[in-house]
Design a protein around this motif. Structure first.
Motif, PDB file in Angstrom:
ATOM      1  N   ARG A 178       1.038   5.302   0.319  1.00  0.00           N
ATOM      2  CA  ARG A 178       0.186   6.349   0.875  1.00  0.00           C
ATOM      3  C   ARG A 178      -0.213   7.385  -0.185  1.00  0.00           C
ATOM      4  O   ARG A 178      -1.356   7.758  -0.296  1.00  0.00           O
ATOM      5  CB  ARG A 178       0.889   7.027   2.052  1.00  0.00           C
ATOM      6  CG  ARG A 178      -0.016   7.943   2.838  1.00  0.00           C
ATOM      7  CD  ARG A 178       0.698   8.513   4.044  1.00  0.00           C
ATOM      8  NE  ARG A 178       0.680   7.615   5.177  1.00  0.00           N
ATOM      9  CZ  ARG A 178      -0.283   7.587   6.078  1.00  0.00           C
ATOM     10  NH1 ARG A 178      -1.310   8.378   5.946  1.00  0.00           N
ATOM     11  NH2 ARG A 178      -0.246   6.765   7.084  1.00  0.00           N
ATOM     12  N   ARG A 222      -3.836   4.115  -4.235  1.00  0.00           N
ATOM     13  CA  ARG A 222      -2.838   3.554  -3.318  1.00  0.00           C
ATOM     14  C   ARG A 222      -2.234   2.246  -3.812  1.00  0.00           C
ATOM     15  O   ARG A 222      -1.328   1.718  -3.195  1.00  0.00           O
ATOM     16  CB  ARG A 222      -3.517   3.300  -1.963  1.00  0.00           C
ATOM     17  CG  ARG A 222      -4.020   4.563  -1.289  1.00  0.00           C
ATOM     18  CD  ARG A 222      -3.352   4.774   0.037  1.00  0.00           C
ATOM     19  NE  ARG A 222      -3.624   6.091   0.558  1.00  0.00           N
ATOM     20  CZ  ARG A 222      -4.620   6.364   1.394  1.00  0.00           C
ATOM     21  NH1 ARG A 222      -5.449   5.404   1.777  1.00  0.00           N
ATOM     22  NH2 ARG A 222      -4.780   7.584   1.843  1.00  0.00           N
ATOM     23  N   LYS A 262      -9.877   5.595  -4.081  1.00  0.00           N
ATOM     24  CA  LYS A 262      -8.810   5.673  -3.088  1.00  0.00           C
ATOM     25  C   LYS A 262      -7.906   4.436  -3.176  1.00  0.00           C
ATOM     26  O   LYS A 262      -6.693   4.552  -3.164  1.00  0.00           O
ATOM     27  CB  LYS A 262      -9.419   5.781  -1.687  1.00  0.00           C
ATOM     28  CG  LYS A 262      -8.452   6.332  -0.689  1.00  0.00           C
ATOM     29  CD  LYS A 262      -9.126   7.361   0.197  1.00  0.00           C
ATOM     30  CE  LYS A 262      -8.231   8.516   0.483  1.00  0.00           C
ATOM     31  NZ  LYS A 262      -8.939   9.705   0.906  1.00  0.00           N
ATOM     32  N   SER A 263      -8.528   3.276  -3.253  1.00  0.00           N
ATOM     33  CA  SER A 263      -7.745   2.039  -3.312  1.00  0.00           C
ATOM     34  C   SER A 263      -6.920   1.974  -4.585  1.00  0.00           C
ATOM     35  O   SER A 263      -5.794   1.490  -4.579  1.00  0.00           O
ATOM     36  CB  SER A 263      -8.669   0.823  -3.246  1.00  0.00           C
ATOM     37  OG  SER A 263      -9.331   0.799  -2.016  1.00  0.00           O
ATOM     38  N   TRP A 321     -17.423  -6.285   4.594  1.00  0.00           N
ATOM     39  CA  TRP A 321     -18.284  -5.146   4.931  1.00  0.00           C
ATOM     40  C   TRP A 321     -19.357  -4.870   3.882  1.00  0.00           C
ATOM     41  O   TRP A 321     -20.396  -4.325   4.180  1.00  0.00           O
ATOM     42  CB  TRP A 321     -17.459  -3.874   5.166  1.00  0.00           C
ATOM     43  CG  TRP A 321     -16.668  -3.933   6.430  1.00  0.00           C
ATOM     44  CD1 TRP A 321     -15.319  -4.019   6.541  1.00  0.00           C
ATOM     45  CD2 TRP A 321     -17.170  -3.947   7.766  1.00  0.00           C
ATOM     46  NE1 TRP A 321     -14.956  -4.081   7.856  1.00  0.00           N
ATOM     47  CE2 TRP A 321     -16.065  -4.030   8.640  1.00  0.00           C
ATOM     48  CE3 TRP A 321     -18.451  -3.895   8.320  1.00  0.00           C
ATOM     49  CZ2 TRP A 321     -16.200  -4.067  10.012  1.00  0.00           C
ATOM     50  CZ3 TRP A 321     -18.577  -3.930   9.702  1.00  0.00           C
ATOM     51  CH2 TRP A 321     -17.466  -4.020  10.524  1.00  0.00           C
ATOM     52  N   VAL A 343     -14.904  -8.424   0.068  1.00  0.00           N
ATOM     53  CA  VAL A 343     -14.794  -7.730   1.347  1.00  0.00           C
ATOM     54  C   VAL A 343     -16.071  -7.943   2.154  1.00  0.00           C
ATOM     55  O   VAL A 343     -17.184  -7.801   1.651  1.00  0.00           O
ATOM     56  CB  VAL A 343     -14.521  -6.229   1.153  1.00  0.00           C
ATOM     57  CG1 VAL A 343     -14.708  -5.474   2.440  1.00  0.00           C
ATOM     58  CG2 VAL A 343     -13.107  -6.042   0.662  1.00  0.00           C
ATOM     59  N   TYR A 385     -15.744   6.408  -3.769  1.00  0.00           N
ATOM     60  CA  TYR A 385     -14.724   6.852  -2.812  1.00  0.00           C
ATOM     61  C   TYR A 385     -13.733   5.720  -2.544  1.00  0.00           C
ATOM     62  O   TYR A 385     -12.520   5.885  -2.648  1.00  0.00           O
ATOM     63  CB  TYR A 385     -15.427   7.275  -1.512  1.00  0.00           C
ATOM     64  CG  TYR A 385     -14.529   7.639  -0.358  1.00  0.00           C
ATOM     65  CD1 TYR A 385     -14.174   8.957  -0.117  1.00  0.00           C
ATOM     66  CD2 TYR A 385     -14.061   6.665   0.520  1.00  0.00           C
ATOM     67  CE1 TYR A 385     -13.372   9.298   0.950  1.00  0.00           C
ATOM     68  CE2 TYR A 385     -13.253   6.996   1.586  1.00  0.00           C
ATOM     69  CZ  TYR A 385     -12.906   8.317   1.812  1.00  0.00           C
ATOM     70  OH  TYR A 385     -12.109   8.644   2.866  1.00  0.00           O
ATOM     71  N   LEU A 386     -14.282   4.549  -2.244  1.00  0.00           N
ATOM     72  CA  LEU A 386     -13.433   3.403  -1.884  1.00  0.00           C
ATOM     73  C   LEU A 386     -12.574   2.954  -3.059  1.00  0.00           C
ATOM     74  O   LEU A 386     -11.355   2.777  -2.918  1.00  0.00           O
ATOM     75  CB  LEU A 386     -14.324   2.254  -1.395  1.00  0.00           C
ATOM     76  CG  LEU A 386     -13.604   0.951  -1.079  1.00  0.00           C
ATOM     77  CD1 LEU A 386     -12.647   1.135   0.072  1.00  0.00           C
ATOM     78  CD2 LEU A 386     -14.599  -0.139  -0.753  1.00  0.00           C
ATOM     79  N   ASN A 446     -21.876   7.939  -3.336  1.00  0.00           N
ATOM     80  CA  ASN A 446     -20.451   7.967  -3.653  1.00  0.00           C
ATOM     81  C   ASN A 446     -19.631   6.998  -2.811  1.00  0.00           C
ATOM     82  O   ASN A 446     -18.413   6.971  -2.921  1.00  0.00           O
ATOM     83  CB  ASN A 446     -19.907   9.382  -3.465  1.00  0.00           C
ATOM     84  CG  ASN A 446     -20.211  10.252  -4.661  1.00  0.00           C
ATOM     85  OD1 ASN A 446     -20.403   9.742  -5.762  1.00  0.00           O
ATOM     86  ND2 ASN A 446     -20.285  11.552  -4.454  1.00  0.00           N
ATOM     87  N   THR A 447     -20.291   6.183  -1.991  1.00  0.00           N
ATOM     88  CA  THR A 447     -19.566   5.295  -1.086  1.00  0.00           C
ATOM     89  C   THR A 447     -18.529   4.454  -1.826  1.00  0.00           C
ATOM     90  O   THR A 447     -17.340   4.468  -1.497  1.00  0.00           O
ATOM     91  CB  THR A 447     -20.537   4.344  -0.369  1.00  0.00           C
ATOM     92  OG1 THR A 447     -21.553   5.115   0.243  1.00  0.00           O
ATOM     93  CG2 THR A 447     -19.813   3.528   0.674  1.00  0.00           C
ATOM     94  N   HIS A 485     -10.909  -5.054  -3.895  1.00  0.00           N
ATOM     95  CA  HIS A 485     -11.913  -5.363  -2.881  1.00  0.00           C
ATOM     96  C   HIS A 485     -13.038  -6.242  -3.433  1.00  0.00           C
ATOM     97  O   HIS A 485     -14.215  -5.966  -3.244  1.00  0.00           O
ATOM     98  CB  HIS A 485     -12.505  -4.085  -2.293  1.00  0.00           C
ATOM     99  CG  HIS A 485     -11.483  -3.209  -1.661  1.00  0.00           C
ATOM    100  ND1 HIS A 485     -10.556  -3.695  -0.777  1.00  0.00           N
ATOM    101  CD2 HIS A 485     -11.214  -1.894  -1.797  1.00  0.00           C
ATOM    102  CE1 HIS A 485      -9.776  -2.717  -0.401  1.00  0.00           C
ATOM    103  NE2 HIS A 485     -10.140  -1.619  -1.005  1.00  0.00           N
ATOM    104  N   VAL A 538       0.861  -1.179   0.000  1.00  0.00           N
ATOM    105  CA  VAL A 538       0.000   0.000   0.000  1.00  0.00           C
ATOM    106  C   VAL A 538       0.897   1.227   0.000  1.00  0.00           C
ATOM    107  O   VAL A 538       1.796   1.336   0.820  1.00  0.00           O
ATOM    108  CB  VAL A 538      -0.894   0.006   1.254  1.00  0.00           C
ATOM    109  CG1 VAL A 538      -1.706   1.280   1.309  1.00  0.00           C
ATOM    110  CG2 VAL A 538      -1.803  -1.200   1.264  1.00  0.00           C
TER     111      VAL A 538
END
Lengths: 398, 247
Positions: free
Chosen positions: A251, A280, A276-277, A334, A332, A272-273, A268-269, A329, A249
């Motif tokens: 930063r 990174r 971002k992923s 969640w 995952v 966003y994920l 946008n959940t 992901h 990962v």
């Protein structure tokens, strides 16, 4: 059970695993990139050779490089954790198994020596001119030295002190450098051959007397094997997602803050994920390097047609790499709990895919507009890009 | 008062032909903290997985606010939050980003999020670590991340699975205070743990699971009476009941 069968089984199961991964690599589009890189590299190498003065001390370079390659190198044993319990009682009968391991390691590492010699050969020939040794003789000599070193490495596995292990390796390397230097400079002669044979006998006597009666160190064997396996998985992970390998990962704080531009809302959940992923991940690094390479190629390649083709190829390669976005992901926990429709994840992946392709296609188009002589070709290139984007977006669907 | 969570004659497990849970029947009402206790393998985690919707019941129903997951997934899922037994996280998001993501997923506005998160980070002493990735957090800090994550949502129901292991004493106290606070505000809490002495002090009711069945349920006094041990510690009552059930 015959330990030779055990060895064959272990080797076969590793070969099967490696073959499985290779198939994924072939399908992933990396092959196209590698071929491209190889051709580019070959052309560049050839050009570089022209500008290198032939009086470069290539003998020293060759000697140090191959001394290092021959002296290092590990033995793959395919020993497993459970062997400490189940195979240990048969330790005295394990000879044929380990002979298999030594033979396998010698063959694999000889192949690597061969490939690297192939790579270094044009430079060596360029500098040596008429003094160039015959290729077959050189590879034969290197392999003989390699086999002797592998046998030494096997004995050194019985050393309990880490420092002493390193010491033995360094000594082997330091002995190899002058041998190889004399060899690459003046070829094989009676003095050198005699010296090598004498050295082999001395080493044989030394290793026999010191290590002949020592026991195998199973913990070390298991550790070495584990390290080798994790190197293998990490390498494969560069091409495809290997389960269980922790991905690195980065930063990238200079870029990852871009997700703050998304409005803070439920829709946008996943965007966003995923964004971002992606930023990174190793994937974005690969794409960034590819875009820079593409930019350089487009700028330096002459002619409108060449530039247009390079534009198309690089955009395609970036698009193929982006297919890996769907791996982000993928499993995952969640996601099952969020009160958000899971289909939004796929929408988010498509959205990020489009954004990245859009940015890259615009970036790569900049030199086209600056240097094109005809007005029509940039238009053709942009159309090409649009078709590609639509096509690749389809391929990202599930 | 009408209950938030209603588990109605639930049977289920990982395989249809081999149910692990048999005829479970219980509820969690607003302002109530219910302790789910049982030995290893009694079916606590399986029960929780059914409530989360990860497993499908072979028989019976589970409703939250009178709706099953199938009837109204959005409604069902947004009504509870979950603290897992082992921390589950994204390797590539920082602590703060996990919390932002959760807030977005549950439709919490930015202002409300910032207000809540500030308090929780201070409460669990994690303010200085909010820019860190999970790989650099200790086991206890990851557990705190899970707790902050769940309590950030402020839902009607909390499902908390063995939260105390790995937490430092101050963290345990903060969590207990937080649960009491939310309970007093009208939330329902279902908590599973082996730390019986803590549950004894905080829970209003208990469900004792044994081999997939409820062998005792009710307030502390009620299960003491069921065991015929008035005045005994929960620990002793539990030991007695599971011993009896094995006979």
């Amino acid at each position: 059970m015959d330990v030779r069968i055990l060895w064959k089984r272990r080797l076969a199961s590793f070969a099967k695993e490696a073959a499985g991964y290779s198939r994924y690599i072939a399908n992933s589009g990396s092959i196209a990139f590698l071929i491209f890189a190889f051709i580019g590299g070959a052309i560049y190498y050839n050009q570089l050779l022209q500008s290198i003065p032939p009086d470069l001390p290539v003998e020293w370079g060759m000697a140090i490089l191959f001394a290092f390659l021959i002296a290092s190198g590990k033995i793959r044993t395919f020993i497993k954790e459970g062997d400490r319990v189940f195979v240990l009682p048969a330790e005295k009968d394990m000879g044929p198994y380990f002979k298999g391991a030594i033979g396998y390691s010698a063959i694999v590492q000889s192949i690597i020596l061969f490939l690297l010699l192939l790579l270094a050969w044009p430079l060596y020939r360029h500098c040596m001119g008429e003094d160039t040794l015959p290729f077959l003789q050189v590879i034969f000599t290197l392999i003989v030295l390699k086999v002797a070193n592998i046998l030494a490495v096997w004995q050194e596995l019985k050393i309990d002190h880490r420092g002493m292990k390193v010491f033995h390796k360094v000594i082997r390397m330091l002995v190899l450098v002058p041998i190889l230097y004399f060899y690459f400079s003046w070829g094989m002669n009676f003095v050198l051959a005699g010296a090598i044979v004498a050295l082999l006998f001395v080493s044989l006597g030394y290793y026999r007397s010191i290590f002949g009666k020592r026991l195998l160190r199973w913990d070390d064997l298991i550790q070495e094997e584990k390290k080798a396996m994790s190197r293998f998985y990490r390498f494969m992970n560069g091409f495809i997602d290997v389960p269980g390998v922790s991905v690195s990962v980065h930063r990238r704080s200079w870029l990852s803050g871009i997700t703050n531009r998304l409005s803070f809302s439920q829709e946008n959940t996943y965007t966003y994920l995923i964004l971002k992923s992606f930023i990174r991940s190793d994937l974005s690094g690969i794409i960034l390097r590819m875009a820079i390479l593409g930019l350089a190629v487009i700028i330096f390649i002459p002619g409108d047609l060449g530039k247009g083709t390079a534009y198309g190829i690089f955009l395609y390669l970036v698009g193929v790499q982006l297919i890996a976005l769907r791996q982000i992901h993928a499993h995952v926990f969640w996601f099952f709990l969020y009160p958000v429709d899971a289909r939004q994840r796929i929408e988010a992946i498509k959205r990020v895919n489009l954004w990245v392709l859009g940015v890259v296609s615009v970036l790569l188009a900049v030199p086209l507009f600056v240097t094109f002589q005809s007005v029509y070709l940039p238009v053709v290139a942009i159309l090409l890009a649009l078709i590609m984007v639509v096509y690749l977006r389809k391929r990202t669907t599930f | 008062m009408e209950s938030i969570l209603q588990v109605h004659q639930l049977s289920g497990g990982y395989f249809k032909k081999h149910p692990v849970l048999h005829d479970l029947h219980f509820s969690v009402a607003p302002g109530e903290m219910v302790g789910l206790i049982g030995l290893n393998g009694a079916g606590k985690s399986t029960t929780i997985k059914h409530i989360l919707g990860l497993l499908e019941p072979t028989q019976g129903t589970i409703t939250i606010h009178n709706k099953t997951l199938q009837e109204s997934p959005g409604h069902y899922r947004s009504a509870f939050s979950y603290v897992p037994e082992t921390p589950l996280f994204y390797e590539d998001l920082t602590l703060q980003e996990h919390l932002e993501l959760t807030a977005m997923a549950y439709g919490i506005s930015k202002e409300v999020y910032e207000d809540r998160v500030e308090r929780l980070l201070v409460q669990f002493n994690m303010e200085e670590r909010k820019k860190m990735f999970p790989a650099h957090l200790s086991k206890g800090m990851r557990q705190k991340l899970m707790i902050i994550n769940a309590f950030l949502v402020e839902p009607a129901l909390y499902i908390v699975d063995e939260p105390f292991v790995g937490l430092d004493p101050v963290g345990i106290r903060s969590l207990l205070d937080l649960m009491v606070e939310r309970k007093n505000e009208g939330a329902g809490i279902l908590i599973s743990s082996h730390i019986l002495s803590t549950l004894e002090r905080y829970c209003n009711r208990f469900i004792i699971l044994h081999r997939g069945r409820i062998i005792a349920t009710g307030s502390l006094d009620e299960i003491r009476n069921q065991a015929g041990m008035p005045g005994a510690l929960l620990d002793d009552v539990f030991y007695h009941l599971t011993g009896e059930a094995n006979k």
